[in-house]
Scaffold this active site. Structure first.
Site, PDB file in Angstrom:
ATOM      1  N   GLY A  47       0.849  -1.186   0.000  1.00 42.06           N
ATOM      2  CA  GLY A  47       0.000   0.000   0.000  1.00 42.06           C
ATOM      3  C   GLY A  47       0.879   1.228   0.000  1.00 42.06           C
ATOM      4  O   GLY A  47       2.093   1.142   0.224  1.00 42.06           O
ATOM      5  N   GLN A  52       3.158   9.907   1.570  1.00 42.44           N
ATOM      6  CA  GLN A  52       4.494   9.305   1.478  1.00 42.44           C
ATOM      7  C   GLN A  52       5.270   9.785   0.254  1.00 42.44           C
ATOM      8  O   GLN A  52       6.486   9.607   0.191  1.00 42.44           O
ATOM      9  CB  GLN A  52       4.394   7.772   1.446  1.00 42.44           C
ATOM     10  CG  GLN A  52       3.944   7.169   2.761  1.00 42.44           C
ATOM     11  CD  GLN A  52       3.836   5.666   2.663  1.00 42.44           C
ATOM     12  OE1 GLN A  52       2.808   5.145   2.245  1.00 42.44           O
ATOM     13  NE2 GLN A  52       4.893   4.959   3.018  1.00 42.44           N
ATOM     14  N   CYS A 100       6.958  -0.924   6.112  1.00 47.58           N
ATOM     15  CA  CYS A 100       6.494   0.320   5.497  1.00 47.58           C
ATOM     16  C   CYS A 100       7.585   0.821   4.563  1.00 47.58           C
ATOM     17  O   CYS A 100       8.770   0.793   4.918  1.00 47.58           O
ATOM     18  CB  CYS A 100       6.222   1.357   6.589  1.00 47.58           C
ATOM     19  SG  CYS A 100       5.634   2.936   5.948  1.00 47.58           S
ATOM     20  N   LEU A 101       7.193   1.294   3.387  1.00 43.82           N
ATOM     21  CA  LEU A 101       8.179   1.805   2.432  1.00 43.82           C
ATOM     22  C   LEU A 101       8.879   3.052   2.978  1.00 43.82           C
ATOM     23  O   LEU A 101       9.955   3.402   2.495  1.00 43.82           O
ATOM     24  CB  LEU A 101       7.524   2.107   1.089  1.00 43.82           C
ATOM     25  CG  LEU A 101       6.933   0.890   0.353  1.00 43.82           C
ATOM     26  CD1 LEU A 101       6.301   1.323  -0.960  1.00 43.82           C
ATOM     27  CD2 LEU A 101       7.983  -0.182   0.112  1.00 43.82           C
ATOM     28  N   HIS A 142      -3.082   0.598   8.459  1.00 45.87           N
ATOM     29  CA  HIS A 142      -1.728   1.150   8.299  1.00 45.87           C
ATOM     30  C   HIS A 142      -1.749   2.367   7.376  1.00 45.87           C
ATOM     31  O   HIS A 142      -1.181   3.416   7.701  1.00 45.87           O
ATOM     32  CB  HIS A 142      -0.817   0.038   7.747  1.00 45.87           C
ATOM     33  CG  HIS A 142       0.579   0.472   7.429  1.00 45.87           C
ATOM     34  ND1 HIS A 142       1.683  -0.020   8.069  1.00 45.87           N
ATOM     35  CD2 HIS A 142       1.055   1.357   6.512  1.00 45.87           C
ATOM     36  CE1 HIS A 142       2.776   0.555   7.580  1.00 45.87           C
ATOM     37  NE2 HIS A 142       2.426   1.389   6.626  1.00 45.87           N
ATOM     38  N   GLU A 143      -2.432   2.235   6.227  1.00 41.76           N
ATOM     39  CA  GLU A 143      -2.440   3.332   5.252  1.00 41.76           C
ATOM     40  C   GLU A 143      -3.200   4.546   5.794  1.00 41.76           C
ATOM     41  O   GLU A 143      -2.790   5.687   5.585  1.00 41.76           O
ATOM     42  CB  GLU A 143      -3.028   2.866   3.919  1.00 41.76           C
ATOM     43  CG  GLU A 143      -2.233   1.774   3.212  1.00 41.76           C
ATOM     44  CD  GLU A 143      -0.752   2.072   3.094  1.00 41.76           C
ATOM     45  OE1 GLU A 143      -0.371   3.246   2.927  1.00 41.76           O
ATOM     46  OE2 GLU A 143       0.048   1.125   3.192  1.00 41.76           O
ATOM     47  N   HIS A 146      -1.194   6.695   8.050  1.00 42.42           N
ATOM     48  CA  HIS A 146      -0.314   7.657   7.368  1.00 42.42           C
ATOM     49  C   HIS A 146      -1.007   9.008   7.192  1.00 42.42           C
ATOM     50  O   HIS A 146      -0.372  10.061   7.287  1.00 42.42           O
ATOM     51  CB  HIS A 146       0.075   7.129   5.981  1.00 42.42           C
ATOM     52  CG  HIS A 146       1.236   6.183   5.975  1.00 42.42           C
ATOM     53  ND1 HIS A 146       2.484   6.535   6.398  1.00 42.42           N
ATOM     54  CD2 HIS A 146       1.325   4.892   5.582  1.00 42.42           C
ATOM     55  CE1 HIS A 146       3.302   5.494   6.266  1.00 42.42           C
ATOM     56  NE2 HIS A 146       2.625   4.484   5.779  1.00 42.42           N
TER      57      HIS A 146
HETATM   58 NI    NI Z   1       3.469   2.621   5.320  1.00 43.04          NI
END
Ligand code: NI
Length: 181
Positions: A47, A52, A100-101, A142-143, A146
């Site tokens: 995701g 981000q 997480c990226l 999670h998304e 953010h």
């Molecule tokens: Ni993430």
């Protein structure tokens, strides 16, 4: 369509709450979604939130094909979700590994609600309203975190489980099939 740079933990832009999208079906929104999709795929993400890539709007994408970073996860449909809201359906939780990226190379165990309902809109403005559980529910939580400036380490109950993927695998904590990112 462009693969954009993913901001990393410590960048203050990841900590600021994002603003709602006010106009649907605009070229800028479609370009944002195309960039998010390219960037998520280039990084094998499960995701990605607009914040981000430095765009402070309430837009997230997630799901799609089998993911080498989460080899044991059940499939999640590819979804673009604008202005999402989450409702928790019961008081059951599930703890599992998360990455997480914006926190590359690491995994940590995070407790999430097991059953949720999420609602939002697709880019043309059509309502999305779904019930989700397990990994699907985890990714959405999670998304959406953010969008409120929260990264998964802030959700961890025990920071002792936060570690580098290769070290966690060498120590037998994490499945060796998980791809390093
Ligand atoms: Ni993430």
């Amino acid at each position: 369509m462009t693969v954009r740079t993913v901001l990393r933990m410590g960048d203050p832009r990841l900590q600021r709450p994002a603003e709602p999208v006010r106009r649907f079906d605009e070229p800028e929104l479609h370009e944002l979604v195309a960039d998010l999709t390219d960037t998520m795929h280039a990084n094998s993400g499960a995701g990605l939130a607009a914040i981000q890539i430095g765009v402070p709007l309430r837009v997230v994408i997630f799901g799609g094909d089998a993911n080498p970073r989460y080899p044991n996860a059940e499939p999640v449909p590819f979804t673009v979700l604008v202005n999402p809201e989450i409702a928790v359906l019961d008081d059951t939780f599930e703890e599992d590994w998360e990455g997480c990226l914006s926190v590359p190379g690491l995994r940590g165990r995070v407790r999430r609600h097991r059953h949720i309902r999420y609602r939002g809109f697709d880019p043309p403005g059509v309502v999305i309203d779904r019930i989700a559980s397990g990994f699907h529910a985890r990714v959405v939580q999670h998304e959406c975190d953010h969008l409120d400036g929260i990264l998964y380490p802030q959700r961890m109950d025990d920071l002792a489980t936060l570690g580098f993927i290769e070290e966690l695998q060498a120590g037998g904590m994490l499945d060796p099939a998980v791809a390093v990112d």
